[in-house]
Design an enzyme around this catalytic site. Structure first.
Site, PDB file in Angstrom:
ATOM      1  N   GLY A  97       7.981  -6.736  -3.837  1.00  0.00           N
ATOM      2  CA  GLY A  97       7.572  -5.490  -4.473  1.00  0.00           C
ATOM      3  C   GLY A  97       6.671  -4.641  -3.595  1.00  0.00           C
ATOM      4  O   GLY A  97       6.807  -3.414  -3.542  1.00  0.00           O
ATOM      5  N   THR A  98       5.737  -5.273  -2.904  1.00  0.00           N
ATOM      6  CA  THR A  98       4.777  -4.514  -2.095  1.00  0.00           C
ATOM      7  C   THR A  98       5.482  -3.736  -0.994  1.00  0.00           C
ATOM      8  O   THR A  98       5.230  -2.534  -0.810  1.00  0.00           O
ATOM      9  CB  THR A  98       3.734  -5.483  -1.483  1.00  0.00           C
ATOM     10  N   ASN A 148       1.126  -4.149 -15.061  1.00  0.00           N
ATOM     11  CA  ASN A 148       1.050  -5.601 -14.881  1.00  0.00           C
ATOM     12  C   ASN A 148      -0.173  -6.233 -15.538  1.00  0.00           C
ATOM     13  O   ASN A 148      -0.195  -7.427 -15.774  1.00  0.00           O
ATOM     14  CB  ASN A 148       1.067  -5.955 -13.388  1.00  0.00           C
ATOM     15  N   GLN A 187       7.340  -5.143 -12.876  1.00  0.00           N
ATOM     16  CA  GLN A 187       7.096  -5.970 -14.073  1.00  0.00           C
ATOM     17  C   GLN A 187       8.158  -5.764 -15.152  1.00  0.00           C
ATOM     18  O   GLN A 187       8.293  -6.604 -16.045  1.00  0.00           O
ATOM     19  CB  GLN A 187       5.713  -5.660 -14.659  1.00  0.00           C
ATOM     20  N   ALA A 210      11.787 -10.557  -6.966  1.00  0.00           N
ATOM     21  CA  ALA A 210      12.561 -11.605  -7.651  1.00  0.00           C
ATOM     22  C   ALA A 210      11.677 -12.620  -8.365  1.00  0.00           C
ATOM     23  O   ALA A 210      12.051 -13.162  -9.406  1.00  0.00           O
ATOM     24  CB  ALA A 210      13.459 -12.320  -6.641  1.00  0.00           C
ATOM     25  N   HIS A 211      10.486 -12.875  -7.813  1.00  0.00           N
ATOM     26  CA  HIS A 211       9.656 -13.951  -8.393  1.00  0.00           C
ATOM     27  C   HIS A 211       9.064 -13.593  -9.756  1.00  0.00           C
ATOM     28  O   HIS A 211       8.460 -14.431 -10.409  1.00  0.00           O
ATOM     29  CB  HIS A 211       8.551 -14.366  -7.407  1.00  0.00           C
ATOM     30  N   THR A 251      16.390  -9.530   9.972  1.00  0.00           N
ATOM     31  CA  THR A 251      17.405 -10.421   9.394  1.00  0.00           C
ATOM     32  C   THR A 251      17.107 -10.640   7.912  1.00  0.00           C
ATOM     33  O   THR A 251      15.968 -10.909   7.532  1.00  0.00           O
ATOM     34  CB  THR A 251      17.398 -11.780  10.139  1.00  0.00           C
ATOM     35  N   CYS A 281      -3.938 -10.809  -7.292  1.00  0.00           N
ATOM     36  CA  CYS A 281      -4.761 -10.548  -6.112  1.00  0.00           C
ATOM     37  C   CYS A 281      -6.203 -10.257  -6.502  1.00  0.00           C
ATOM     38  O   CYS A 281      -7.132 -10.744  -5.883  1.00  0.00           O
ATOM     39  CB  CYS A 281      -4.201  -9.392  -5.299  1.00  0.00           C
TER      40      CYS A 281
HETATM   41  C1  LIG Z   1       3.459  -3.880 -10.831  1.00  0.00           C
HETATM   42  C2  LIG Z   1       3.545  -4.644  -9.552  1.00  0.00           C
HETATM   43  N1  LIG Z   1       3.891  -3.999  -8.433  1.00  0.00           N
HETATM   44  C3  LIG Z   1       3.994  -4.629  -7.247  1.00  0.00           C
HETATM   45  C4  LIG Z   1       3.726  -5.983  -7.143  1.00  0.00           C
HETATM   46  C5  LIG Z   1       3.841  -6.649  -5.814  1.00  0.00           C
HETATM   47  O1  LIG Z   1       4.966  -7.469  -5.731  1.00  0.00           O
HETATM   48  P1  LIG Z   1       5.073  -8.615  -4.622  1.00  0.00           P
HETATM   49  O2  LIG Z   1       4.153  -9.702  -5.041  1.00  0.00           O
HETATM   50  O3  LIG Z   1       6.501  -9.045  -4.648  1.00  0.00           O
HETATM   51  O4  LIG Z   1       4.713  -8.021  -3.310  1.00  0.00           O
HETATM   52  C6  LIG Z   1       3.356  -6.703  -8.291  1.00  0.00           C
HETATM   53  C7  LIG Z   1       3.000  -8.126  -8.200  1.00  0.00           C
HETATM   54  O5  LIG Z   1       2.015  -8.594  -8.759  1.00  0.00           O
HETATM   55  C8  LIG Z   1       3.253  -6.010  -9.526  1.00  0.00           C
HETATM   56  O6  LIG Z   1       2.896  -6.630 -10.652  1.00  0.00           O
END
Ligand SMILES: Cc1ncc(COP(=O)(O)O)c(C=O)c1O
Length: 383
Positions: A70-71, A150, A178, A199-200, A236, A328
């Protein structure tokens, strides 16, 4: 006791997903960019995973670009939109994930963009009238507003925001990390130009995600390198991660209604029990409103006390995993920027419980019982 109620931080891998990934870990190890038989076999599986994801989201496979999560996807969309279209104004909210807020801070310094914060109501929902007035003042802006928060679970009316963005020629990014796999995203109907997934968060593997970029509003890549992902993301591909993610999304869509009903019932059960057994309990944001919040997230607000300050630590000692905010911020022992924006200076305790298809009503009951003990009100549980 081991009760996992931190599914907004990450979810356990579904065994069905692991089975789908296994052959690509052990047997089919070719690089998808290689032109020999091993490479071609893996390339075909990769493209089939892309088709699966695109089919579920009702977009074209070329609009799905795999990422490390996601980041990266949020970074790529925000920086890409700004650099491609020379955007100078960004409209966002203080409740966004750090993957967005910190990227916007960086873009402010590096690209001279201005960030305009949209007003929130007292439950933390976006004030759509204020959004519209910001859009009128700043045509051709970038709008970045998350679909589901989140920490407090608040849901955005993503369809309406898409319409407003289109009326004012804005590039619309929504962090859907989310919401993905919990709600259907029809990308033909939604007027969104970029969304993100990890995916997680839906029982897939960690370290893999994707970004959707509308073919009508293409942007420059974030990572340069090889020609992978149609030159939109060098490097890759995480092949078995991608295969697992497509499988996880397929399962999430297949079982969505059943899971929505079941997980909502767990959340409702917890709300009712907390109200019955914990005096002066409240809920942060709109997380107790089942219509307007993510059914996997409940953010509990407890009166200020020494016990409540130590609650997460003590729940952990009892074998219950929950969180104070996003993963985090809890790790960094900082307060939550989301709660601080909504309730400045508040000293009430905050515990985020987040549920998945693997939780049970018994786990909810035990957690509330432990919470009552730890907050010193267990006597009331006997009635
Ligand atoms: C709303 C939201 N955006 C982005 C992220 C970041 O995703 P990733 O952990 O896959 O980098 C998270 C993960 O906590 C999230 O809850």
């Amino acid at each position: 006791m081991n009760i996992y109620l931190d599914n907004a931080a990450t979810t356990p891998l579904d065994p069905e997903v692991f089975e789908a990934m296994k052959p690509y870990m052990l047997e089919y190890y070719g690089n998808p960019s290689s032109i020999h038989a091993q490479g071609r076999k893996v390339r075909a599986a990769l493209e089939s995973a892309r088709k699966t994801v695109a089919g579920l989201l009702n977009c074209t496979p070329g609009e799905i670009i795999f990422t490390s999560g996601g980041t990266e996807a949020d970074n790529a969309l925000l920086a890409g939109a700004v650099h491609t279209y020379g955007i100078k104004d960004i409209i966002s909210s203080p409740l966004e994930h750090h993957a967005v807020t910190h990227t916007l801070e960086h873009l402010t310094k590096s690209s001279g963009v201005s960030v305009h914060m949209v007003r929130l109501d007292d439950k933390g929902h976006i004030d759509l009238a204020h959004l519209e007035s910001l859009l009128k003042t700043h045509e051709h802006a970038l709008v970045s507003l998350m679909h589901a928060n989140n920490e407090i679970g608040n849901l955005l009316d993503i369809s309406r925001v898409g319409e407003l963005a289109e009326e004012h020629n804005a590039w619309f990014h929504s962090d859907t990390v989310q919401a993905m796999g919990h709600y259907k995203h029809d990308l033909q109907a939604l007027k969104v130009h970029g969304i993100t997934a990890a995916a997680h968060k839906f029982h897939g593997p960690k370290g893999v995600g994707f970004k959707f970029i509308s073919r009508r509003k293409k942007i420059l890549p974030l990572l340069y390198g090889g020609a992978q992902e149609r030159n939109m993301r060098g490097g890759t591909e995480n092949v078995y991660g991608i295969i697992g993610m497509a499988k996880a999304l397929e399962i999430a869509y297949r079982d969505m209604e059943k899971h929505q009903r079941y997980i909502s019932s767990l959340k409702l059960r917890m709300i009712e029990q907390l109200k019955a057994h914990i005096p002066r309990v409240e809920f942060h944001g709109d997380s107790a409103n089942l219509e307007r919040s993510l059914y996997t997230v409940l953010n509990v607000s407890l009166p200020e006390s020494d016990e409540n300050n130590m609650l997460l630590f003590n729940l952990d000692l009892q074998g219950i995993c929950a969180s104070g905010g996003s993963a985090c911020s809890s790790g960094a022992a900082q307060g939550s920027h989301v709660l601080e924006a909504l309730y400045p200076g508040s000293r009430r305790g905050a515990v985020r419980f987040s549920f998945s298809k693997y939780n049970t009503p018994e786990e909810v009951d035990l957690t509330v019982q432990k919470l009552a003990e730890l907050t010193g009100v267990s006597a009331s549980m006997r009635h």
